[in-house]
Design a protein around this motif. Structure first.
Motif, PDB file in Angstrom:
ATOM      1  N   UNK A 197     -36.473 -49.322  76.171  1.00 39.12           N
ATOM      2  CA  UNK A 197     -36.288 -48.213  77.127  1.00 39.12           C
ATOM      3  C   UNK A 197     -37.357 -47.260  76.919  1.00 39.12           C
ATOM      4  N   UNK A 198     -38.012 -46.518  78.001  1.00 36.21           N
ATOM      5  CA  UNK A 198     -39.199 -45.803  77.937  1.00 36.21           C
ATOM      6  C   UNK A 198     -39.056 -44.770  79.111  1.00 36.21           C
ATOM      7  N   UNK A 199     -39.458 -43.292  78.608  1.00 41.84           N
ATOM      8  CA  UNK A 199     -39.378 -42.327  79.326  1.00 41.84           C
ATOM      9  C   UNK A 199     -40.567 -42.170  80.230  1.00 41.84           C
ATOM     10  N   UNK A 200     -40.636 -42.387  81.526  1.00 38.49           N
ATOM     11  CA  UNK A 200     -41.579 -42.557  82.478  1.00 38.49           C
ATOM     12  C   UNK A 200     -42.466 -41.042  82.450  1.00 38.49           C
ATOM     13  N   UNK A 201     -41.618 -40.216  82.333  1.00 35.69           N
ATOM     14  CA  UNK A 201     -42.667 -38.836  82.346  1.00 35.69           C
ATOM     15  C   UNK A 201     -43.235 -38.483  80.939  1.00 35.69           C
ATOM     16  N   UNK A 202     -42.682 -38.985  79.883  1.00 39.67           N
ATOM     17  CA  UNK A 202     -43.329 -38.515  78.679  1.00 39.67           C
ATOM     18  C   UNK A 202     -43.693 -39.601  77.638  1.00 39.67           C
ATOM     19  N   UNK A 203     -43.537 -40.870  78.072  1.00 40.74           N
ATOM     20  CA  UNK A 203     -43.766 -42.091  77.171  1.00 40.74           C
ATOM     21  C   UNK A 203     -44.904 -43.101  77.742  1.00 40.74           C
ATOM     22  N   UNK A 204     -45.306 -42.730  78.913  1.00 38.35           N
ATOM     23  CA  UNK A 204     -46.327 -43.752  79.463  1.00 38.35           C
ATOM     24  C   UNK A 204     -47.473 -42.869  79.966  1.00 38.35           C
ATOM     25  N   UNK A 205     -48.692 -43.625  80.046  1.00 40.29           N
ATOM     26  CA  UNK A 205     -49.651 -42.957  80.395  1.00 40.29           C
ATOM     27  C   UNK A 205     -50.654 -44.153  81.372  1.00 40.29           C
ATOM     28  N   UNK A 206     -51.156 -44.058  82.884  1.00 35.23           N
ATOM     29  CA  UNK A 206     -51.771 -44.762  83.391  1.00 35.23           C
ATOM     30  C   UNK A 206     -53.432 -44.920  83.001  1.00 35.23           C
ATOM     31  N   UNK A 207     -53.925 -46.038  82.720  1.00 31.17           N
ATOM     32  CA  UNK A 207     -55.334 -46.085  82.340  1.00 31.17           C
ATOM     33  C   UNK A 207     -56.109 -46.879  83.298  1.00 31.17           C
ATOM     34  N   UNK A 208     -57.399 -46.715  83.316  1.00 33.54           N
ATOM     35  CA  UNK A 208     -58.411 -47.483  84.005  1.00 33.54           C
ATOM     36  C   UNK A 208     -58.987 -48.512  83.188  1.00 33.54           C
ATOM     37  N   UNK A 209     -57.911 -49.559  82.941  1.00 31.49           N
ATOM     38  CA  UNK A 209     -58.052 -50.500  82.170  1.00 31.49           C
ATOM     39  C   UNK A 209     -57.827 -50.221  80.745  1.00 31.49           C
ATOM     40  N   UNK A 210     -57.413 -51.047  79.900  1.00 34.54           N
ATOM     41  CA  UNK A 210     -56.763 -50.597  78.582  1.00 34.54           C
ATOM     42  C   UNK A 210     -58.025 -50.404  77.743  1.00 34.54           C
ATOM     43  N   UNK A 211     -59.075 -51.073  77.752  1.00 34.69           N
ATOM     44  CA  UNK A 211     -60.385 -50.753  77.180  1.00 34.69           C
ATOM     45  C   UNK A 211     -60.623 -49.417  77.061  1.00 34.69           C
ATOM     46  N   UNK A 212     -60.736 -48.730  78.256  1.00 31.80           N
ATOM     47  CA  UNK A 212     -60.582 -47.197  78.252  1.00 31.80           C
ATOM     48  C   UNK A 212     -59.739 -46.387  77.219  1.00 31.80           C
ATOM     49  N   UNK A 213     -58.465 -46.853  77.510  1.00 35.80           N
ATOM     50  CA  UNK A 213     -57.495 -46.245  76.332  1.00 35.80           C
ATOM     51  C   UNK A 213     -57.825 -46.477  74.833  1.00 35.80           C
ATOM     52  N   UNK A 214     -58.032 -47.650  74.716  1.00 33.55           N
ATOM     53  CA  UNK A 214     -58.336 -48.300  73.267  1.00 33.55           C
ATOM     54  C   UNK A 214     -59.720 -47.250  72.937  1.00 33.55           C
ATOM     55  N   UNK A 215     -60.651 -47.210  73.559  1.00 36.95           N
ATOM     56  CA  UNK A 215     -61.879 -46.343  73.331  1.00 36.95           C
ATOM     57  C   UNK A 215     -61.483 -44.854  73.191  1.00 36.95           C
ATOM     58  N   UNK A 216     -60.630 -44.362  74.059  1.00 37.80           N
ATOM     59  CA  UNK A 216     -60.588 -42.879  74.268  1.00 37.80           C
ATOM     60  C   UNK A 216     -59.682 -42.355  73.109  1.00 37.80           C
ATOM     61  N   UNK A 217     -58.668 -43.167  72.722  1.00 43.85           N
ATOM     62  CA  UNK A 217     -57.592 -42.709  71.757  1.00 43.85           C
ATOM     63  C   UNK A 217     -58.276 -41.979  70.375  1.00 43.85           C
ATOM     64  N   UNK A 218     -59.425 -42.885  70.306  1.00 41.67           N
ATOM     65  CA  UNK A 218     -59.884 -42.445  68.747  1.00 41.67           C
ATOM     66  C   UNK A 218     -60.433 -40.896  69.123  1.00 41.67           C
ATOM     67  N   UNK A 219     -60.810 -40.408  70.387  1.00 41.03           N
ATOM     68  CA  UNK A 219     -61.281 -39.136  70.211  1.00 41.03           C
ATOM     69  C   UNK A 219     -60.224 -38.061  70.249  1.00 41.03           C
ATOM     70  N   UNK A 220     -58.905 -38.622  70.379  1.00 45.72           N
ATOM     71  CA  UNK A 220     -57.614 -37.855  70.256  1.00 45.72           C
ATOM     72  C   UNK A 220     -57.410 -37.571  68.600  1.00 45.72           C
ATOM     73  N   UNK A 221     -57.709 -38.473  67.872  1.00 42.49           N
ATOM     74  CA  UNK A 221     -57.217 -38.629  66.241  1.00 42.49           C
ATOM     75  C   UNK A 221     -58.403 -38.601  65.321  1.00 42.49           C
ATOM     76  N   UNK A 222     -59.442 -38.942  65.506  1.00 39.41           N
ATOM     77  CA  UNK A 222     -60.502 -39.339  64.548  1.00 39.41           C
ATOM     78  C   UNK A 222     -61.457 -38.056  64.534  1.00 39.41           C
ATOM     79  N   UNK A 223     -61.733 -37.604  63.469  1.00 36.74           N
ATOM     80  CA  UNK A 223     -62.641 -36.447  63.218  1.00 36.74           C
ATOM     81  C   UNK A 223     -63.869 -37.380  62.398  1.00 36.74           C
ATOM     82  N   UNK A 224     -65.046 -36.738  62.566  1.00 45.45           N
ATOM     83  CA  UNK A 224     -65.967 -37.172  61.607  1.00 45.45           C
ATOM     84  C   UNK A 224     -65.503 -37.719  60.200  1.00 45.45           C
TER      85      UNK A 224
END
Ligand SMILES: *Cc1c(COP(=O)(O)O)cnc(C)c1O
Length: 389
Positions: free
Chosen positions: A87-114
């Motif tokens: 079970x997932x909440x469409x409002x809080x637990x899903x984001x649409x991506x422009x291909x999963x490659x985009x999300x896999x790349x971008x997630x690093x900028x959310x959590x990884x500092x130098x």
């Protein structure tokens, strides 16, 4: 002057092979490519029809929302409920991506500092380590070894690394090894991530491409997984939509929120007509996916039979459209790829292109027509004869 992060990008591994392909083409040599993993079949017609219809609707010509249309996110939730009982909440637990490659790349900028560390499978899809590098982080490689069924061994990760790690990338069914992971393994991964406060990013691009009743598990089926995991899914492979660029990330809500906020500053989401078409794919008849599975299963059998007839001893993979096999005695990954290209005009992908633990292997993708597969196998047999290991 380029930024350091661009200079640090690894040299393009296939540059040498691409040069050889160019040379062969100039000489008029017919090249058969088992290289790229990109579906050769067209997108199902009902999905194309929906795109055409929605492309005519002027409401879709404006900026979409960054998180994606709620109706697309709802379709993803329905898919998870039907396929995985999650079970997932469409409002809080899903984001649409422009291909999963985009999300896999971008997630690093959310959590990884130098200087931060990510746990990255090796061999693996190159975006995990390159995304880490682009965010200034370092990859700690988790070897995927044949003796462990190409699953990482968490007991081998040093305590200080585990404590420092931010993200752990996993990918099952796996590219390039074709390996699959069961619920027990995912439960182990979730327990490890909880112990060390690591966010698991599970790349589930091949979940729909499994054979003979084998049903890949979503990591979110593990109780409590949503506290430490997000999962990437994509229409690219099950619906032959690699060119369309439509995918999703689901799971832990603050991680989904961080990715959505980052994306809202970099892109403005995917064309709504494409999202409408993707909804048709996710909610429509399963017939096209079932047909695709049997196509790949048939091709798998062809390739495995062909290789085993030359001396390999490979089982038919349970999922994906890849065959991962050791190179014969006397070859490295690179020298074997070069040999079959020079002698047989056949392209395979050298395993070291997916990381240092891929050395000694090669990957065959079966995303080419049956006649081309037959011809490629025939040529390999002619030039390799019986191989030894
Ligand atoms: C093909 C593939 C994807 C899908 O990428 P999209 O950007 O959604 O097209 C993701 N991960 C892996 C490992 C893949 O092989």
């Amino acid at each position: 002057m380029e930024a350091k992060r661009i200079k640090k990008l690894p040299p393009y591994l296939f540059a040498r092979i691409e040069k050889k392909i160019e040379e062969a083409k100039e000489k008029g040599i017919d090249i058969i490519s088992f290289g790229i993993g990109d579906p050769d079949s067209p997108t199902p017609q009902y999905i194309i029809d929906e795109l055409c219809k929605e492309a005519q609707n002027a409401e879709n010509h404006q900026y979409p929302s960054s998180a994606g249309m709620l109706s697309f996110r709802q379709a993803v939730c329905d898919y998870y409920q039907d396929t995985h009982g999650v079970e997932l909440d469409p409002k809080n637990e899903v984001v649409t991506l422009i291909g999963s490659k985009e999300g896999v790349g971008h997630i690093n900028f959310c959590y990884v500092d130098p200087g931060d560390i990510n746990l990255v499978p090796d061999p693996g899809y190159p975006v995990y380590s390159i995304g880490t590098l682009l965010a200034g982080g370092d990859s700690y490689l988790m070897p995927l070894l044949a003796e462990n069924g190409f699953l990482p061994d968490f007991t081998k990760i040093p305590e200080d690394i585990a404590k420092k790690a931010k993200l752990m990338f996993l990918n099952y069914p796996n590219n390039p090894t074709g390996a699959v992971a069961g619920k027990d393994f995912f439960a182990e991964a979730v327990a490890f991530a909880k112990k060390y406060d690591i966010i698991i990013c599970h790349d589930a691009a091949y979940t729909e491409l499994a054979f003979e009743g084998y049903e890949p598990t979503s990591i979110l089926e593990v109780p409590g997984a949503k506290e430490v995991c997000i999962e990437f899914g994509s229409l690219s492979k099950p619906f032959n939509m690699t060119g369309w660029r439509i995918a999703w990330a689901v799971g832990r809500s603050d991680v989904i929120d961080a990715l959505t906020r980052l994306k809202s500053n970099l892109d403005s989401g995917q064309f709504q007509a494409i999202q409408y078409a993707a909804i048709k794919g996710l909610t429509g008849s399963k017939d096209s996916v079932i047909e695709l599975r049997s196509l790949y299963r048939r091709r798998m059998e062809k390739v495995i039979k062909g290789l085993n007839g030359m001396g390999w001893n490979l089982p038919i993979p349970k999922a994906t459209f890849y065959v991962w096999a050791p190179v014969p005695k006397g070859f490295t990954s690179a020298s074997f790829a070069e040999y079959v290209l020079d002698k047989a005009g056949v392209i395979i992908t050298p395993g070291n292109g997916y990381g240092e633990y891929g050395e000694g292997y090669f990957r065959i993708s079966i995303t080419l027509a049956d006649e081309r597969i037959d011809e490629g196998l025939k040529r390999l047999k002619e030039h390799l004869g019986k191989v030894e290991f």
